[in-house]
Design a protein around this motif. Structure first.
Motif, mmCIF file in Angstrom:
data_model
loop_
_atom_site.group_PDB
_atom_site.id
_atom_site.type_symbol
_atom_site.label_atom_id
_atom_site.label_comp_id
_atom_site.label_asym_id
_atom_site.label_seq_id
_atom_site.Cartn_x
_atom_site.Cartn_y
_atom_site.Cartn_z
ATOM 1 N N PHE A 267 18.731 5.188 -23.922
ATOM 2 C CA PHE A 267 18.558 4.005 -24.772
ATOM 3 C C PHE A 267 18.254 2.752 -23.949
ATOM 4 O O PHE A 267 17.296 2.023 -24.224
ATOM 5 C CB PHE A 267 19.801 3.784 -25.643
ATOM 6 N N ASP A 268 19.069 2.473 -22.947
ATOM 7 C CA ASP A 268 18.890 1.261 -22.147
ATOM 8 C C ASP A 268 17.558 1.273 -21.404
ATOM 9 O O ASP A 268 16.887 0.236 -21.296
ATOM 10 C CB ASP A 268 20.038 1.089 -21.153
ATOM 11 N N LYS B 155 12.476 3.461 -34.050
ATOM 12 C CA LYS B 155 11.868 2.531 -33.098
ATOM 13 C C LYS B 155 10.391 2.302 -33.430
ATOM 14 O O LYS B 155 9.885 1.181 -33.292
ATOM 15 C CB LYS B 155 12.023 3.064 -31.676
ATOM 16 N N LYS C 39 14.807 2.764 -22.340
ATOM 17 C CA LYS C 39 13.733 2.529 -23.310
ATOM 18 C C LYS C 39 13.584 1.050 -23.629
ATOM 19 O O LYS C 39 12.464 0.536 -23.738
ATOM 20 C CB LYS C 39 13.999 3.342 -24.587
ATOM 21 N N GLU C 40 14.713 0.360 -23.757
ATOM 22 C CA GLU C 40 14.657 -1.073 -24.024
ATOM 23 C C GLU C 40 14.053 -1.820 -22.831
ATOM 24 O O GLU C 40 13.262 -2.756 -23.010
ATOM 25 C CB GLU C 40 16.061 -1.599 -24.327
ATOM 26 N N LYS C 41 14.406 -1.406 -21.637
ATOM 27 C CA LYS C 41 13.839 -2.009 -20.428
ATOM 28 C C LYS C 41 12.328 -1.789 -20.380
ATOM 29 O O LYS C 41 11.554 -2.700 -20.065
ATOM 30 C CB LYS C 41 14.505 -1.396 -19.195
ATOM 31 N N THR D 204 8.393 5.862 -25.600
ATOM 32 C CA THR D 204 8.677 4.623 -26.329
ATOM 33 C C THR D 204 7.844 3.456 -25.813
ATOM 34 O O THR D 204 7.228 2.729 -26.588
ATOM 35 C CB THR D 204 10.180 4.289 -26.231
ATOM 36 N N ASN E 45 12.887 9.456 -22.873
ATOM 37 C CA ASN E 45 12.538 8.108 -23.352
ATOM 38 C C ASN E 45 11.464 8.149 -24.442
ATOM 39 O O ASN E 45 10.698 7.216 -24.627
ATOM 40 C CB ASN E 45 12.086 7.212 -22.197
ATOM 41 N N LEU F 4 10.315 -1.369 -22.870
ATOM 42 C CA LEU F 4 9.664 -2.186 -23.896
ATOM 43 C C LEU F 4 9.554 -3.649 -23.463
ATOM 44 O O LEU F 4 8.532 -4.296 -23.709
ATOM 45 C CB LEU F 4 10.438 -2.088 -25.218
ATOM 46 N N ILE F 5 10.587 -4.155 -22.811
ATOM 47 C CA ILE F 5 10.539 -5.537 -22.313
ATOM 48 C C ILE F 5 9.395 -5.691 -21.315
ATOM 49 O O ILE F 5 8.610 -6.649 -21.369
ATOM 50 C CB ILE F 5 11.884 -5.921 -21.667
ATOM 51 N N GLU G 175 10.294 -0.216 -36.056
ATOM 52 C CA GLU G 175 10.670 -1.516 -35.494
ATOM 53 C C GLU G 175 9.500 -2.161 -34.746
ATOM 54 O O GLU G 175 9.332 -3.388 -34.777
ATOM 55 C CB GLU G 175 11.858 -1.326 -34.557
#
Length: 283
Positions: A72-73, A197, A75-77, A160, A191, A79-80, A200
């Motif tokens: 999870f973390d 998502k 994937k967020e990284k 992602t 990922n 995307l940023i 989103e």
């Protein structure tokens, strides 16, 4: 595509990385390595694919650590990092002589964001490489011709971070008279993109998002949902993103466009391209 011997060390590395992400202790990591050894012999004597073996290891890690989404973390990284570079990519597509071809290339570039291969990806370097080198193999002319009369397009999604770049491709494809379906993983795995998502990120504005049924980091037709099978059978055009989907589909399905970066020697050899080349291949 049957798993190759060279895939086993990579999947073990991937499994240990997953365990470290959820702060597994030494005893748990030993259990993970032991489990890998237990399933290795059956895999050697079967038609296992790399996504099948990776799925089994990820399932075990999730159960052992009681966590649904170890990545999870990350994937967020991803995307940023990808969002920061979106304006650059949008400019490249807008300035291109053929914006659809440029969007396909940047969608392939997004496939570099692959936790199955590396946790550390320099997206800007991959953008620069794509601009400089373009596709090593491209069946774009065939795709463009089929696109003129196609009514239904299925995209089998992958990671992602790359889904943001898929979004730019979807915007280009939406100018055609097409129903577009975007198939994602059934559950979080590595990922890869999930339905929640994808919604989103705004993909639902350009395509119908469906769950493929597969719980592996690659499309396994034996796990395909009824919804996926219906979309697959109706599709005039199918684009399969990434290495995992290619490994699951290449030897058993036909008339698919594979869009990816060849990130390992095995895939590069199978596709007859160089390591790290971008590919848009019709099989």
């Amino acid at each position: 595509m049957k798993i190759k011997y060279e895939c086993y060390p990579c999947i073990l590395r991937q499994s240990i990385e997953s365990a470290e992400m959820v702060s597994a202790d030494d005893q748990q990591i030993k259990q993970i390595i032991k489990h890998f050894g237990e399933i290795l012999a059956p895999a050697l004597d079967s038609d296992f694919t790399a996504p099948m073996l990776a799925a089994e290891m990820q399932k075990y890690i999730k159960k052992l650590n009681r966590i649904e989404d170890p990545y999870f973390d990350l994937k967020e990284k991803n995307l940023i990092q990808a969002r920061k570079l979106m304006p650059l990519v949008e400019e490249e597509i807008a300035a291109a002589e053929d914006s659809l071809l440029a969007a396909l290339l940047m969608s392939a570039m997004g496939n570099s964001i692959d936790a199955g291969v590396s946790l550390n990806v320099n997206i800007k370097e991959n953008i620069d490489q794509a601009i400089a080198d373009s596709f090593a193999h491209s069946d774009y002319s065939c795709f463009k011709e089929e696109l003129q009369t196609a009514e239904n397009l299925l995209i089998i999604a992958d990671n992602t971070g790359e889904a943001l770049f898929d979004l730019l491709l979807l915007k280009e494809l939406k100018t055609y008279n097409l129903k577009i379906t975007y198939a994602v993983r059934q559950l979080p795995i590595l990922n890869d993109i999930t339905a929640e998502k994808a919604e989103e990120l705004g993909i639902g504005e350009y395509a119908e998002i469906i769950k493929s049924g597969t719980t592996a980091p690659g499309m396994l037709m034996e796990e395909a949902s009824a919804e996926f099978l219906e979309a697959y059978q109706k599709a005039d055009l199918v684009i399969s993103k990434g290495q995992g989907n290619l490994e699951g589909l290449l030897d058993i399905e036909e008339d698919i466009y594979f869009l990816l970066k060849a990130k390992c020697e095995i895939i590069a050899d199978v596709l007859e391209v160089g390591l790290n080349d971008f590919v848009f291949l019709h099989r």
